[in-house]
Scaffold this active site. Structure first.
Site, PDB file in Angstrom:
ATOM      1  N   GLN A 224      -9.746  -9.700   8.960  1.00 46.10           N
ATOM      2  CA  GLN A 224      -8.344  -9.387   8.691  1.00 46.10           C
ATOM      3  C   GLN A 224      -7.468  -9.847   9.850  1.00 46.10           C
ATOM      4  OE1 GLN A 224      -6.334  -5.385   8.912  1.00 46.10           O
ATOM      5  NE2 GLN A 224      -6.428  -5.573   6.675  1.00 46.10           N
TER       6      GLN A 224
ATOM      7  N   HIS B 240      -2.622   0.672   0.260  1.00 41.88           N
ATOM      8  CA  HIS B 240      -2.665   1.985   0.903  1.00 41.88           C
ATOM      9  C   HIS B 240      -1.609   2.862   0.251  1.00 41.88           C
ATOM     10  CE1 HIS B 240      -3.467   4.644   4.429  1.00 41.88           C
ATOM     11  NE2 HIS B 240      -2.280   5.110   4.071  1.00 41.88           N
TER      12      HIS B 240
ATOM     13  N   ASN C 134      -6.843   2.506  -0.945  1.00 36.37           N
ATOM     14  CA  ASN C 134      -7.094   2.886   0.444  1.00 36.37           C
ATOM     15  C   ASN C 134      -6.243   4.114   0.797  1.00 36.37           C
ATOM     16  OD1 ASN C 134      -5.928   1.867   3.591  1.00 36.37           O
ATOM     17  ND2 ASN C 134      -8.002   2.583   3.256  1.00 36.37           N
ATOM     18  N   GLY C 135      -6.812   4.970   1.653  1.00 30.89           N
ATOM     19  CA  GLY C 135      -6.061   6.097   2.174  1.00 30.89           C
ATOM     20  C   GLY C 135      -6.672   7.439   1.833  1.00 30.89           C
TER      21      GLY C 135
ATOM     22  N   CYS D 175       0.060  -2.534   8.327  1.00 32.98           N
ATOM     23  CA  CYS D 175       0.009  -1.778   9.583  1.00 32.98           C
ATOM     24  C   CYS D 175       1.366  -1.126   9.855  1.00 32.98           C
ATOM     25  CB  CYS D 175      -0.370  -2.685  10.745  1.00 32.98           C
ATOM     26  SG  CYS D 175      -0.411  -1.812  12.337  1.00 32.98           S
TER      27      CYS D 175
ATOM     28  N   ALA E 151     -11.280   3.724   6.197  1.00 38.18           N
ATOM     29  CA  ALA E 151     -11.279   3.294   7.602  1.00 38.18           C
ATOM     30  C   ALA E 151     -11.768   4.436   8.485  1.00 38.18           C
ATOM     31  CB  ALA E 151      -9.883   2.834   8.019  1.00 38.18           C
ATOM     32  N   ARG E 152     -10.925   5.444   8.660  1.00 34.84           N
ATOM     33  CA  ARG E 152     -11.300   6.561   9.537  1.00 34.84           C
ATOM     34  C   ARG E 152     -12.536   7.298   9.026  1.00 34.84           C
ATOM     35  NH1 ARG E 152      -6.949  10.425   9.594  1.00 34.84           N
ATOM     36  NH2 ARG E 152      -6.351   9.549   7.572  1.00 34.84           N
TER      37      ARG E 152
END
Length: 213
Positions: A28, A133, A164-165, A57, A188-189
């Site tokens: 990415q 997201h 995502n999210g 972002c 992600a997290r």
């Protein structure tokens, strides 16, 4: 990774490492113009299975640099960036976007541009998939994602859509998939905390960790 830094120097490419067993892998990039992104894509193409443009972002420094979520205000530029990458490399090119305050319209100094049209513009130049997201740039990650925003993108898209999210467990991933009908789920997290949760583990088993000496 920052496309302009990556393409200009060996130091900038030190952030990227891989190996023959690391596949599929997608690199990415954050970029603000077609040439930087296409140049970086061409350099990394032999080592990855795809290239993604970050249009999501939310950090202030990224906005000031006119990258990340700032790109959601530049639909024509995003279209041109995807087109240039597709013309230069033979691997997939995707984009990651995020929800807007108004699901239908993005306020722009010159034009009013719908989120649906944003998706279709990217599709018109061959984007291979889109990740969305489900929060706006200004929303806290403590808030739940907007399922309706994700469903909207899925309903208008002809390419695969990834949600995502707010996904930290397999159960949450399964529920988001059920509610939106998307083609895939990104975390992600959640995966940083437990890289094995997509496999149904509450914590990463020791046997999943390879010790390198």
């Amino acid at each position: 990774m920052l496309a302009d830094v990556f393409k200009e120097s060996e130091f900038g490419r030190d952030d990227f490492t891989t190996n023959n067993t690391d596949s599929p892998v997608v690199a990415q990039f954050a970029a603000s113009n077609p040439k930087d992104l296409a140049d970086a894509a061409e350099i990394i193409a032999p080592y990855v299975d795809g290239v993604d443009l970050n249009c999501g972002c939310p950090q202030r420094w990224a906005w000031k640099e006119k990258i990340g979520a700032y790109m959601m205000e530049q639909p024509e530029l995003v279209r041109e960036m995807v087109r240039n990458v597709k013309a230069r490399v033979d691997i997939p090119c995707s984009i990651k976007i995020r929800k807007h305050d108004d699901l239908r319209y993005v306020k722009h100094p010159v034009i009013t541009f719908g989120l649906q049209k944003f998706v279709r513009r990217a599709e018109s130049v061959g984007v291979d998939w889109i990740t969305i997201h489900g929060r706006t740039r200004k929303q806290s990650n403590r808030l739940p994602v907007d399922v309706e925003a994700i469903k909207l993108v899925k309903s208008v898209a002809t390419v695969p859509i990834i949600a995502n999210g707010g996904v930290f467990t397999k159960e949450q991933a399964d529920q988001l998939h059920k509610e939106t009908g998307v083609n895939g789920i990104m975390s992600a997290r959640g995966l940083l905390k437990n890289p094995a949760f997509f496999a149904g583990h509450d914590y990463t088993p020791l046997e999943c960790v390879q010790v390198c000496r």
